[in-house]
Design a protein around this motif. Sequence first.
Motif, PDB file in Angstrom:
ATOM      1  N   LEU A 414      32.619  14.802 -41.675  1.00 34.59           N
ATOM      2  CA  LEU A 414      33.094  14.727 -40.287  1.00 34.59           C
ATOM      3  C   LEU A 414      34.532  14.205 -40.233  1.00 34.59           C
ATOM      4  O   LEU A 414      35.068  13.969 -39.158  1.00 34.59           O
ATOM      5  N   GLY A 415      35.114  13.973 -41.400  1.00 34.39           N
ATOM      6  CA  GLY A 415      36.486  13.472 -41.441  1.00 34.39           C
ATOM      7  C   GLY A 415      36.600  12.055 -40.908  1.00 34.39           C
ATOM      8  O   GLY A 415      37.676  11.618 -40.502  1.00 34.39           O
ATOM      9  N   SER A 416      35.498  11.319 -40.887  1.00 33.70           N
ATOM     10  CA  SER A 416      35.517   9.954 -40.343  1.00 33.70           C
ATOM     11  C   SER A 416      35.347   8.940 -41.471  1.00 33.70           C
ATOM     12  O   SER A 416      35.063   9.296 -42.609  1.00 33.70           O
ATOM     13  N   SER A 417      35.480   7.669 -41.148  1.00 31.05           N
ATOM     14  CA  SER A 417      35.217   6.632 -42.157  1.00 31.05           C
ATOM     15  C   SER A 417      34.667   5.412 -41.425  1.00 31.05           C
ATOM     16  O   SER A 417      34.733   5.301 -40.203  1.00 31.05           O
ATOM     17  N   GLY A 418      34.100   4.482 -42.210  1.00 31.39           N
ATOM     18  CA  GLY A 418      33.518   3.275 -41.612  1.00 31.39           C
ATOM     19  C   GLY A 418      32.203   2.949 -42.276  1.00 31.39           C
ATOM     20  O   GLY A 418      31.934   3.404 -43.405  1.00 31.39           O
ATOM     21  N   ASN A 419      31.388   2.172 -41.573  1.00 25.09           N
ATOM     22  CA  ASN A 419      30.096   1.801 -42.131  1.00 25.09           C
ATOM     23  C   ASN A 419      29.123   1.566 -40.969  1.00 25.09           C
ATOM     24  O   ASN A 419      29.011   0.464 -40.458  1.00 25.09           O
ATOM     25  N   GLU A 420      28.479   2.611 -40.530  1.00 19.44           N
ATOM     26  CA  GLU A 420      27.573   2.461 -39.386  1.00 19.44           C
ATOM     27  C   GLU A 420      26.622   3.653 -39.295  1.00 19.44           C
ATOM     28  O   GLU A 420      26.848   4.704 -39.890  1.00 19.44           O
ATOM     29  N   TRP A 421      25.570   3.450 -38.490  1.00 21.40           N
ATOM     30  CA  TRP A 421      24.647   4.549 -38.218  1.00 21.40           C
ATOM     31  C   TRP A 421      25.267   5.475 -37.177  1.00 21.40           C
ATOM     32  O   TRP A 421      25.846   5.002 -36.200  1.00 21.40           O
ATOM     33  N   LEU A 422      25.119   6.771 -37.385  1.00 22.35           N
ATOM     34  CA  LEU A 422      25.643   7.746 -36.422  1.00 22.35           C
ATOM     35  C   LEU A 422      24.481   8.544 -35.850  1.00 22.35           C
ATOM     36  O   LEU A 422      23.589   8.976 -36.603  1.00 22.35           O
ATOM     37  N   LEU A 423      24.500   8.713 -34.550  1.00 23.19           N
ATOM     38  CA  LEU A 423      23.526   9.589 -33.903  1.00 23.19           C
ATOM     39  C   LEU A 423      24.206  10.950 -33.743  1.00 23.19           C
ATOM     40  O   LEU A 423      25.194  11.068 -33.019  1.00 23.19           O
ATOM     41  N   LEU A 424      23.679  11.954 -34.449  1.00 28.91           N
ATOM     42  CA  LEU A 424      24.316  13.271 -34.386  1.00 28.91           C
ATOM     43  C   LEU A 424      23.652  14.101 -33.297  1.00 28.91           C
ATOM     44  O   LEU A 424      22.420  14.151 -33.204  1.00 28.91           O
ATOM     45  N   GLN A 425      24.462  14.741 -32.478  1.00 21.69           N
ATOM     46  CA  GLN A 425      23.868  15.547 -31.407  1.00 21.69           C
ATOM     47  C   GLN A 425      24.552  16.907 -31.304  1.00 21.69           C
ATOM     48  O   GLN A 425      25.684  17.104 -31.742  1.00 21.69           O
ATOM     49  N   TYR A 426      23.811  17.819 -30.702  1.00 22.92           N
ATOM     50  CA  TYR A 426      24.321  19.171 -30.471  1.00 22.92           C
ATOM     51  C   TYR A 426      24.105  19.482 -29.000  1.00 22.92           C
ATOM     52  O   TYR A 426      22.987  19.318 -28.489  1.00 22.92           O
ATOM     53  N   TRP A 433      19.735  11.194 -37.444  1.00 25.40           N
ATOM     54  CA  TRP A 433      20.645  10.141 -37.899  1.00 25.40           C
ATOM     55  C   TRP A 433      21.427  10.537 -39.134  1.00 25.40           C
ATOM     56  O   TRP A 433      20.956  11.327 -39.953  1.00 25.40           O
ATOM     57  N   ALA A 434      22.596   9.921 -39.239  1.00 27.17           N
ATOM     58  CA  ALA A 434      23.350   9.987 -40.492  1.00 27.17           C
ATOM     59  C   ALA A 434      23.979   8.611 -40.655  1.00 27.17           C
ATOM     60  O   ALA A 434      24.108   7.856 -39.680  1.00 27.17           O
ATOM     61  N   LYS A 435      24.333   8.271 -41.876  1.00 27.78           N
ATOM     62  CA  LYS A 435      24.994   6.980 -42.054  1.00 27.78           C
ATOM     63  C   LYS A 435      26.372   7.183 -42.668  1.00 27.78           C
ATOM     64  O   LYS A 435      26.504   7.869 -43.684  1.00 27.78           O
ATOM     65  N   GLN A 436      27.322   6.611 -41.980  1.00 28.59           N
ATOM     66  CA  GLN A 436      28.696   6.640 -42.499  1.00 28.59           C
ATOM     67  C   GLN A 436      28.827   5.496 -43.498  1.00 28.59           C
ATOM     68  O   GLN A 436      28.589   4.338 -43.155  1.00 28.59           O
ATOM     69  N   VAL A 437      29.174   5.830 -44.743  1.00 30.33           N
ATOM     70  CA  VAL A 437      29.417   4.786 -45.753  1.00 30.33           C
ATOM     71  C   VAL A 437      30.778   5.097 -46.346  1.00 30.33           C
ATOM     72  O   VAL A 437      30.913   6.013 -47.163  1.00 30.33           O
ATOM     73  N   GLY A 438      31.792   4.371 -45.886  1.00 28.03           N
ATOM     74  CA  GLY A 438      33.169   4.692 -46.292  1.00 28.03           C
ATOM     75  C   GLY A 438      33.512   6.062 -45.742  1.00 28.03           C
ATOM     76  O   GLY A 438      33.309   6.354 -44.562  1.00 28.03           O
ATOM     77  N   ASN A 439      33.955   6.968 -46.658  1.00 29.74           N
ATOM     78  CA  ASN A 439      34.309   8.322 -46.191  1.00 29.74           C
ATOM     79  C   ASN A 439      33.116   9.268 -46.236  1.00 29.74           C
ATOM     80  O   ASN A 439      33.215  10.419 -45.838  1.00 29.74           O
ATOM     81  N   ARG A 440      32.022   8.771 -46.789  1.00 35.60           N
ATOM     82  CA  ARG A 440      30.853   9.631 -47.007  1.00 35.60           C
ATOM     83  C   ARG A 440      29.914   9.602 -45.817  1.00 35.60           C
ATOM     84  O   ARG A 440      29.820   8.615 -45.097  1.00 35.60           O
ATOM     85  N   ILE A 441      29.193  10.700 -45.623  1.00 35.60           N
ATOM     86  CA  ILE A 441      28.142  10.722 -44.596  1.00 35.60           C
ATOM     87  C   ILE A 441      26.806  10.964 -45.305  1.00 35.60           C
ATOM     88  O   ILE A 441      26.648  11.991 -45.978  1.00 35.60           O
ATOM     89  N   ASN A 442      25.895  10.027 -45.196  1.00 39.33           N
ATOM     90  CA  ASN A 442      24.557  10.260 -45.758  1.00 39.33           C
ATOM     91  C   ASN A 442      23.669  10.887 -44.700  1.00 39.33           C
ATOM     92  O   ASN A 442      23.571  10.384 -43.587  1.00 39.33           O
ATOM     93  N   ASN A 443      23.034  11.976 -45.094  1.00 37.64           N
ATOM     94  CA  ASN A 443      22.238  12.772 -44.158  1.00 37.64           C
ATOM     95  C   ASN A 443      20.798  12.260 -44.156  1.00 37.64           C
ATOM     96  O   ASN A 443      20.109  12.319 -45.175  1.00 37.64           O
ATOM     97  N   TYR A 444      20.316  11.759 -43.024  1.00 38.27           N
ATOM     98  CA  TYR A 444      18.962  11.196 -42.932  1.00 38.27           C
ATOM     99  C   TYR A 444      17.978  12.122 -42.225  1.00 38.27           C
ATOM    100  O   TYR A 444      16.926  11.679 -41.774  1.00 38.27           O
ATOM    101  N   PHE A 445      18.301  13.395 -42.135  1.00 40.75           N
ATOM    102  CA  PHE A 445      17.330  14.312 -41.533  1.00 40.75           C
ATOM    103  C   PHE A 445      16.098  14.380 -42.444  1.00 40.75           C
ATOM    104  O   PHE A 445      16.234  14.452 -43.662  1.00 40.75           O
ATOM    105  N   PRO A 446      14.867  14.354 -41.860  1.00 39.55           N
ATOM    106  CA  PRO A 446      13.659  14.341 -42.709  1.00 39.55           C
ATOM    107  C   PRO A 446      13.581  15.588 -43.602  1.00 39.55           C
ATOM    108  O   PRO A 446      13.671  16.709 -43.089  1.00 39.55           O
ATOM    109  N   LYS A 447      13.404  15.338 -44.896  1.00 41.37           N
ATOM    110  CA  LYS A 447      13.426  16.435 -45.883  1.00 41.37           C
ATOM    111  C   LYS A 447      12.381  17.505 -45.552  1.00 41.37           C
ATOM    112  O   LYS A 447      12.629  18.699 -45.634  1.00 41.37           O
TER     113      LYS A 447
END
Length: 465
Positions: A414-426, A433-447
């Motif tokens: 997403l070109g963002s940075s920081g350290n927080e939970w993100l609520l992704l919406q369309y 949910w996704a988690k911003q960890v530095g420049n990375r986004i961890n994807n928490y969508f259920p596998k």
Amino acid sequence: MNMQLPNTFTERMQRLLAQDYRAFEEALAQPAPVSIRINRAKVPGLSVNLPLVPWTTSGFYLPERPLFTLDPLIHAGAYYVQEASSMFLEQAFKQTCDLSQPLQVLDLCGAPGGKSTHIASLLSAGSLLVSNEVIRSRANILAENITKWGSGNVLVTSNDPRDFGKLPSFFDVMVIDAPCSGEGMFRKDPQAIEEWSEENVNLCALRQQRILMDVWDALKPGGMLVYSTCTWNEQENEENMAWLAAQEQIESVQLELQPEWGIVPAQLNGITGYRFYPHKVNGEGFFMAVMRKAGGTESSPKSSRKKKYKLTTAGKKERELVQNWFQKPEEYEWLQYGEILSAIPANLFEAADEVYQKLYVIYAGTEIAEVKGKKLKPLHPLALSQHLNKKAFAVVDLDMEQALRYLRKEDINLGSSGNEWLLLQYQNIPLGWAKQVGNRINNYFPKEWRIRMDLPQELPQGVIA
Ligand SMILES: C[S@@+](CC[C@H](N)C(=O)[O-])C[C@H]1O[C@@H](n2cnc3c(N)ncnc32)[C@H](O)[C@@H]1O
């Protein structure tokens, strides 16, 4: 469509429909209509430019079957793909129940969740819906669809009908959308034709009688039974209702119909059933009857004995941590199982506890968070809840391609940075949910819920917006 109907079925339908039979057979050869039901709680104010399913306020016909998997909004629980005739359940509820009152409702044969999600939209917030499915694998699909719908006042159970005998006079309304011989599904599901036989109709009718008897005591005196099948033969329909009326004190309840709906009322021994034929309605084959159990509607006296609860409430510290993640937190009771915190409407605590004592509950209310020491991880059902307080989170809007990549559980940037939970919406509707960890986004969508198909070069249009 060329379909080879079983001879005995054809003979039976010719007897039932007389001169209408030809029109019926011609309609069976046409493609089945496609319809959806909108989750108004998630898209309030959405004006839908599609023809309305006439016995509903939220059902719409689509011009053709889209690739639903590639519409992010279906994963967000903004709508449910449901056959139009079965949405007639809305009339049964609206015409026979006071929906402004809190009701305790059972949907006994619940999976995959068409009727349960519909009922959840019709009930008042203080009502409890127990949505049951005896087959465990199907109960998981039911829980998934209930979670996506996001109502928060539903308990999903996986019990045999006979287990409901442990909850005498508990429900104001019981919906039994019974397993049946599926004649009404012939044009949608050619396998239903293969499986049809007279013996199977007999077996289904007997099984339906057993189911009715098994759960009968769970209905309050004065309570309402909504019985439906997706088949036309009388054995599984009016005859079964007449059979029930011969054993139990019940009366058949009449519903008002608009002539242009094309629904055919049918009478047998004082029972009225409502029949849906493809040459008369824009929907699949369906049958529904509404019956009222004799007796008053007074609730049974509550025991004054001090109760031992099975539900465990969350500690003050934990509830303070998550309170502002929900709108109107004061209206909820916060529960904790191990590391999982969940919420149910506070007025449902006693009733929910009773269900927990007697049945096998696989999902309840809304799972909110996992407690990890002092840290909290928001859970997927919270993102999909109608009661989520978005203001408590950093919200990120995704475009169609980003949304689909997120739902495929791909890494997204997403070109963002920081350290927080993100609520992704369309389109303003949360996906997860996704988690911003530095420049990375961890994807928490259920596998287990992810989209497995590859994305095409050209992405399709959304279905409702
Ligand atoms: C017609 S489907 C229900 C569809 C559902 N009400 C909906 O609207 O999405 C019937 C359901 O009954 C379940 N079932 C099968 N045998 C059963 C039994 N003996 N007792 C109760 N339910 C049964 C099936 O697994 C199936 O999910």
